[in-house]
Design a protein around this motif. Structure first.
Motif, PDB file in Angstrom:
ATOM      1  N   ARG A  41       0.822  -1.226   0.000  1.00  0.00           N
ATOM      2  CA  ARG A  41       0.000   0.000   0.000  1.00  0.00           C
ATOM      3  C   ARG A  41       0.847   1.263   0.000  1.00  0.00           C
ATOM      4  O   ARG A  41       0.559   2.229  -0.704  1.00  0.00           O
ATOM      5  N   THR A  42       1.903   1.269   0.796  1.00  0.00           N
ATOM      6  CA  THR A  42       2.776   2.442   0.865  1.00  0.00           C
ATOM      7  C   THR A  42       3.437   2.710  -0.475  1.00  0.00           C
ATOM      8  O   THR A  42       3.460   3.855  -0.955  1.00  0.00           O
ATOM      9  N   LYS A  45       0.966   4.024  -2.986  1.00  0.00           N
ATOM     10  CA  LYS A  45       0.636   5.421  -2.699  1.00  0.00           C
ATOM     11  C   LYS A  45       1.761   6.349  -3.140  1.00  0.00           C
ATOM     12  O   LYS A  45       1.522   7.378  -3.771  1.00  0.00           O
ATOM     13  N   GLN A  48       1.799   6.479  -6.825  1.00  0.00           N
ATOM     14  CA  GLN A  48       0.485   6.858  -7.354  1.00  0.00           C
ATOM     15  C   GLN A  48       0.003   5.863  -8.413  1.00  0.00           C
ATOM     16  O   GLN A  48      -0.388   6.218  -9.516  1.00  0.00           O
TER      17      GLN A  48
END
Length: 135
Positions: A41-42, A45, A48
């Motif tokens: 997830r990091t 993120k 993007q």
């Protein structure tokens, strides 16, 4: 610290770009054995991009034995297969260099000329890297 740059103007899918850059970070020693990678997830993120794309890249790296996951803890750089990966990379580079040296000598360049070109290109690369660090 993992520094991945995604390019939209290349033919390679994003997950392959991630795989290549993580492999290169492992080979160069930028990523150490047993070092923790950013979570799926990091990383998604930060880049993007979708979690699915990041997950696919990590799964491929895990299949190759370059990283491993621990449930609830994350993904880590494996201490296996790194020397094999490095040897494959060196072999591939040697083959490319042989082709380049052949093309250069066919064009009438001496070995000294080739060395000079490499020195100039290396200096330019270092200057670009320094400039990126300053930004």
């Amino acid at each position: 610290m993992l520094n991945i740059k995604i390019k939209n103007n290349v033919d390679k899918p994003i997950y392959e770009q991630i795989i290549i850059q993580i492999k290169n970070s492992i080979i160069s020693g930028e990523l150490q054995q047993k070092e923790m990678l950013p979570s799926i997830r990091t990383l998604a993120k930060e880049l993007q991009i979708s979690v699915i794309t990041t997950k696919r890249a990590y799964e491929e790296l895990e299949k190759e034995g370059l990283i491993y996951g621990i449930a609830g803890k994350g993904f880590f750089v494996s201490d296996k297969n790194i020397d094999i990966l490095r040897e494959k990379k060196i072999q591939m580079l040697e083959e490319k260099l042989m082709d380049i040296v052949s093309e250069c000598t066919d064009a009438g360049l001496s070995i000294e000329d080739i060395h000079s070109i490499i020195d100039v290109m290396s200096e330019e690369k270092n200057q670009r890297a320094d400039k990126e660090c300053d930004e």
